[in-house]
Design an enzyme around this catalytic site. Structure first.
Site, PDB file in Angstrom:
ATOM      1  N   ARG A  65       0.817  -1.219   0.000  1.00  0.00           N
ATOM      2  CA  ARG A  65       0.000   0.000   0.000  1.00  0.00           C
ATOM      3  C   ARG A  65       0.850   1.269   0.000  1.00  0.00           C
ATOM      4  NH1 ARG A  65      -4.793  -1.224  -0.742  1.00  0.00           N
ATOM      5  NH2 ARG A  65      -6.008  -2.677   0.522  1.00  0.00           N
ATOM      6  N   ASP A  66       2.061   1.141   0.497  1.00  0.00           N
ATOM      7  CA  ASP A  66       2.920   2.301   0.709  1.00  0.00           C
ATOM      8  C   ASP A  66       3.620   2.698  -0.596  1.00  0.00           C
ATOM      9  OD1 ASP A  66       4.568   4.246   1.719  1.00  0.00           O
ATOM     10  OD2 ASP A  66       5.759   2.905   2.983  1.00  0.00           O
ATOM     11  N   MET A  67       3.524   3.958  -0.972  1.00  0.00           N
ATOM     12  CA  MET A  67       4.159   4.442  -2.196  1.00  0.00           C
ATOM     13  C   MET A  67       5.565   4.992  -1.961  1.00  0.00           C
ATOM     14  SD  MET A  67       2.416   3.901  -4.824  1.00  0.00           S
ATOM     15  CE  MET A  67       1.825   2.366  -4.137  1.00  0.00           C
TER      16      MET A  67
END
Lengths: 446, 225
Positions: free
Chosen positions: A357-359
């Site tokens: 989920r983390d960009m």
């Protein structure tokens, strides 16, 4: 006659598979059922036989180096480029490339064998030459698998008829070389690739991690060992010095990373072995027998890293590379593995659970290499994060479209008549493959 | 101070400073390195626990300098690991204590729960702050600092208080990755404005709104935790 039937059946299945948008391994499956002898017969006729490349890490890039160096010498090389390195994939590739009389239009086969499918392959085909790279633990390795893998590589070595190249710096692989040498008889010949003592500490082995680095401290202090067939003696930024027959050759490299540079020594040693062997049958076309280390090094300098998980499709008559990216190192490698000039680029970033989920990771990759040609289309649920990232590296973005199907259409329209490359996260790749399967031949995921 | 990661903040702040007409010079300071003579803005990143011990020792050695700079109004942004070390102390769940430099009135304990996912804060000064949190440190803010923002979605400093980050003078501490600054230019503008006023006496903003930033903020806000 049998070859004719197998070739025809294989090609027909391939056509049918294409029509229903199926995978490229299917003809292999069918041929294997109908004619288990197809592969050994077809590969057995090659003037230079079969070169097998195995080990836990770096197979794909090393195979690519060997293929490109042999091609630079004028040899026609058959290889399992699709990345499906098991027999069915190899058979499918052979079916695709062979004539109706079942003759493969090649002088030599260079095949990457992963540990899982190597046994199956060597029961059918005996490699003439084998290169064993390493047995490295990866982070996921469970206790005991290392020795299983080493035993497997030993069996590939045992099946090799003429020449074995081993990594003398890898304890387990070096031991396979010694055991092969100790065996009665003269075949296969064993050669080694290695490092100078000064470079040993640059490449800590798994054993060093566990036992402190007493081993390399004592080795560096020891007298310089004799040269290997090819020794890596110096490393720089995209530059290396290889020692061959006592002479040092300095060269620029397009390859990325320490291990690929070390594996270049492996590839050099393997290519030398092939070039010094005699033809088994017939004469290869347009082949230049005179090869010097300079020639090989010049070819090596042009090799770009392979992208291990990349897969090539044909779309609108042009190649399309699908490159899976899941972490900064992989993305960097993917960007380094091709020349962006004249290639249409699309990037698709999703943030499902399987993608992460983390960009933040996008900020650990530099995209400057795309600045010259720009990025035609950016897509996926986090397309705008990717666009923002590209903006920070002054890369021009042609269009941003979160919907993958619409983005693919835009990408095709924006990049007619040129090769294309799509970098995508895992779920974006699955979705794109589904869309692409309706347009072209896409291999099934197994 | 730079532990691995969060380099996006450096990239983004430099870009934003250029848009405002400045020519920023980035100096990377690793443990043991001397500090440059002129310091306008300080950025610190998050890292892995193994690196944090080394940085902690180095930071404590520079404690006086950093406290003086902070008192003097130097704008700073400290993310994750360095946010914790800019507080008084960090108690790991193995009972080890890492001493911080006390620029921020916060204290952190190694928690049981990992607070991880997309997060949105509301702040009077910066509007909505959008980022990604990923920490198990359980941080509480004392009276000497105020939180950076109220949590609209996500966890924040700890699972209880509904606030995130800390602020004293012009020093901001936060757990937000993303990277933080690319999608939150309001915070970049604050750091640049404070640095410009301190050094040149005034600040004339010159950078405009960026459509890509707006879109990235909108889509990030819609994403599940």
């Amino acid at each position: 006659m049998r070859d004719f039937f197998s070739a025809v059946i294989g090609k027909s299945v391939r056509q049918l598979a294409r029509l229903r948008g199926g995978g490229s391994a299917l003809p292999g499956l069918v041929i294997e059922r109908l004619d288990p002898g197809f592969l050994p017969r077809v590969l057995g006729r090659l003037p230079y036989g079969v070169v097998a490349v195995s080990g836990t890490n770096g197979k794909t890039t090393t195979t690519k180096m060997i293929v490109e160096m042999l091609e630079a010498r004028g040899l026609r090389v058959f290889t399992n480029r699709t990345g499906s390195n098991f027999s069915r994939g190899v058979i499918a590739a052979a079916v695709q490339e062979c004539s109706l009389s079942g003759k493969l239009d090649a002088d030599v086969a260079v095949l990457e064998l992963d540990e899982a499918h190597a046994m199956y392959f060597i029961e059918r085909v005996k490699p003439r030459f084998t290169l064993l790279l390493n047995v490295l633990r990866d982070q996921l390795d469970r206790f005991g698998e290392i020795d299983t893998t080493a035993k497997l590589l030993q069996r590939i070595a045992d099946a090799t008829t003429e020449g074995l190249v081993v990594n003398r710096e890898d304890r387990l692989v070096a031991a396979i070389g010694e055991q092969t040498r100790a065996r009665a008889g003269s075949a296969p010949e064993v050669r080694e690739f290695g490092l100078s003592n000064a470079l040993l500490s640059t490449f800590p082995s798994d054993d060093d991690f566990h036992a402190g680095s007493s081993t390399d401290a004592s080795l560096s202090a020891a007298a310089e060992r004799p040269d290997a067939d090819v020794t890596l003696v110096e490393l720089g930024d995209h530059e290396a010095v290889f020692r061959i027959d006592g002479e040092d050759f300095r060269t620029k490299l397009k390859l990325e990373g320490l291990y690929n540079t070390f594996n270049a020594a492996a590839a050099l040693s393997t290519v030398r072995m092939v070039m010094q062997a005699s033809e088994l049958h017939g004469h290869p076309a347009k082949y230049r027998a005179q090869e010097t280390p300079e020639d090989l090094i010049a070819a090596l300098a042009e090799v770009r890293p392979a992208f291990g998980r990349g897969e090539q499709l044909i779309l609108d008559g042009q190649p399309l590379d699908l490159v899976l990216v899941k972490n900064p190192a992989g993305f960097r490698l993917g960007l380094a593995s091709f020349d962006p000039v004249g290639v249409g680029v699309m990037i698709a970033i999703n943030d499902q659970y399987a993608d992460g989920r983390d960009m933040s990771w996008l900020w650990d990759v530099e995209f400057g290499s795309l600045a010259a040609g720009g990025v035609a289309t950016v897509s996926g649920s986090r397309a705008w994060d990717m666009a923002l990232r590209l903006e920070h590296d002054d890369v021009v973005v042609g269009g941003v479209e979160e919907d993958l199907t619409r983005a693919l259409q835009r990408f095709r329209d924006a990049t007619p008549d040129q090769p294309r490359r799509i970098y995508c996260t895992y779920t974006a790749m699955l979705a794109l493959r589904k869309t692409l399967a309706e347009l072209t031949d896409v291999e099934d995921i197994w | 101070m730079n532990i691995y990661g969060d380099r996006g903040n450096v990239l983004s702040l430099s870009r934003r400073a250029r848009a405002h007409g400045f020519a920023p010079r980035v100096v990377e300071v690793n443990p043991g390195d001397p500090l440059p003579a002129q310091i306008d803005i300080v950025l610190g990143g998050g890292g892995q626990d193994s690196g944090q011990g080394r940085v902690a020792v180095d930071l404590v050695a520079r404690g006086n300098t950093m406290r003086d700079l902070a008192s003097d109004g130097v704008p700073m942004l400290m993310v994750c690991g360095l946010y914790q070390l800019f507080g008084h102390r960090f108690l790991t769940h193995t009972g080890e204590e890492l001493t911080g430099i006390g620029v921020l009135d916060v204290e952190t304990r190694g928690g049981e729960e990992r607070m991880i996912g997309n997060i949105v804060l509301s702040s009077d000064e910066f509007g909505e702050i959008i980022g990604y949190e990923n920490h198990s440190g359980d941080t509480t803010v004392g009276p000497g600092s105020k939180p950076l923002g109220k949590v609209l979605q996500g966890a924040g400093n700890n699972p209880r208080d509904g606030v995130e980050g800390a602020r004293t003078n012009n020093v901001i501490g936060t757990y937000l990755h993303g990277s933080l600054l690319p999608k939150n230019p309001a915070i970049s503008d604050f750091l640049i404005a404070e640095a410009a006023r301190r050094r040149y006496g005034s600040f004339e903003p010159a950078a405009g709104d960026d459509l890509t930033v707006q879109r990235a903020r909108e889509s990030a806000k819609r994403r599940p935790r």
